[in-house]
Design an enzyme around this catalytic site. Structure first.
Site, PDB file in Angstrom:
ATOM      1  N   CYS A  97       7.858   4.052   8.867  1.00 17.22           N
ATOM      2  CA  CYS A  97       7.657   3.604   7.713  1.00 17.22           C
ATOM      3  C   CYS A  97       6.684   1.975   8.389  1.00 17.22           C
ATOM      4  O   CYS A  97       6.644   2.253   9.531  1.00 17.22           O
ATOM      5  CB  CYS A  97       9.058   2.009   7.754  1.00 17.22           C
ATOM      6  SG  CYS A  97       8.815   0.234   7.051  1.00 17.22           S
ATOM      7  N   CYS A 100       8.331  -0.708  10.582  1.00 20.33           N
ATOM      8  CA  CYS A 100       9.299  -0.715  11.357  1.00 20.33           C
ATOM      9  C   CYS A 100       9.312   0.342  12.301  1.00 20.33           C
ATOM     10  O   CYS A 100       9.971   0.816  12.971  1.00 20.33           O
ATOM     11  CB  CYS A 100      10.661  -1.250  11.138  1.00 20.33           C
ATOM     12  SG  CYS A 100      11.944   0.020  10.330  1.00 20.33           S
ATOM     13  N   CYS A 146      13.016   1.136   2.873  1.00 20.79           N
ATOM     14  CA  CYS A 146      13.451   1.535   4.303  1.00 20.79           C
ATOM     15  C   CYS A 146      14.901   0.625   4.608  1.00 20.79           C
ATOM     16  O   CYS A 146      15.092  -1.071   4.647  1.00 20.79           O
ATOM     17  CB  CYS A 146      12.524   0.622   5.143  1.00 20.79           C
ATOM     18  SG  CYS A 146      12.954   0.736   6.773  1.00 20.79           S
ATOM     19  N   CYS A 149      14.473  -2.350   7.996  1.00 21.07           N
ATOM     20  CA  CYS A 149      13.775  -3.469   8.036  1.00 21.07           C
ATOM     21  C   CYS A 149      13.720  -3.757   6.477  1.00 21.07           C
ATOM     22  O   CYS A 149      13.352  -4.684   6.083  1.00 21.07           O
ATOM     23  CB  CYS A 149      12.108  -3.595   8.362  1.00 21.07           C
ATOM     24  SG  CYS A 149      10.816  -2.491   7.365  1.00 21.07           S
ATOM     25  N   CYS A 169       8.277   8.420  -5.200  1.00 22.48           N
ATOM     26  CA  CYS A 169       7.281   8.138  -5.006  1.00 22.48           C
ATOM     27  C   CYS A 169       6.521   7.073  -4.698  1.00 22.48           C
ATOM     28  O   CYS A 169       7.094   5.657  -4.993  1.00 22.48           O
ATOM     29  CB  CYS A 169       6.824   7.691  -7.114  1.00 22.48           C
ATOM     30  SG  CYS A 169       5.380   7.191  -7.790  1.00 22.48           S
TER      31      CYS A 169
HETATM   32 FE    FE Z   1      11.268   0.081   7.940  1.00 25.94          FE
END
Ligand code: FE
Length: 181
Positions: A97, A100, A146, A149, A169
């Site tokens: 990510c 984070c 995510c 976060c 996607c």
């Molecule tokens: Fe994240």
């Protein structure tokens, strides 16, 4: 009569002011947003770990993300297809990510979808992402965020290849690729 009404009004104002000052300041501290403890998969550890959710204000995110990352992750933006950085990436590694750093996808699960966005048949672990119903743009899609976060990553569709039949996607701007052996 008029004077009585006026003094009643003043009295009410006084009570309101006392109420605001006694309850509004100092007496009760504003509760901080408690970041939940969550169980997520760590590629580095090769096992599940406990982690804290990442909670930041819009201004804090703006300081740590590029304008493009902020637009995608925090404003649910979509980058342009084909010209993004990971659509044609064939290196071996982990996609984390960009907000984070949580591990999200592996290169082993990446496939050529022809859409111009990096596409995966599965996340690194189902615990590391969260899906939400997205009813924007006159359609119903499944948004992927995510788990740690809450950053917007992209959408998941059910027209992917075997074995999962899913197509995650994703936006390259929401990801940070780290090459591994
Ligand atoms: Fe994240």
């Amino acid at each position: 009569m008029k004077k009585a009404a006026l003094s009643t009004g003043l009295l009410l104002l006084l009570f309101a002011a006392v109420g605001i000052f006694s309850g509004g300041f100092g007496s009760q501290p504003t509760p901080a947003v408690a970041a939940s403890h969550i169980r997520v998969y760590s590629a580095e550890k090769g096992s599940y770990i406990m982690s804290d959710e990442v909670v930041k204000s819009k201004d804090e995110w703006k300081k740590t993300l590029t304008p493009e990352q902020f637009h995608v992750l925090r404003e649910k933006g979509t980058e342009r297809p084909f010209t993004n950085k990971y659509a044609a990436n064939h290196e071996h590694g982990i996609y984390r990510c960009a907000g984070c750093g949580l591990d999200l996808f592996r290169s082993e699960d990446k496939f050529e979808s022809g859409t111009g966005w990096p596409s995966f048949t599965a996340p690194i672990a189902k615990e590391n992402v969260k899906t939400l119903v997205d009813k924007s743009f006159f359609s119903t899609r499944t948004e992927v965020v995510c788990r740690r976060c809450g950053g917007h990553l992209g959408h998941v569709f059910d027209d992917g290849p075997k074995p999962t039949g899913l197509r995650y996607c994703m936006n390259s701007a929401a990801l940070d690729f780290v090459a591994t052996k």
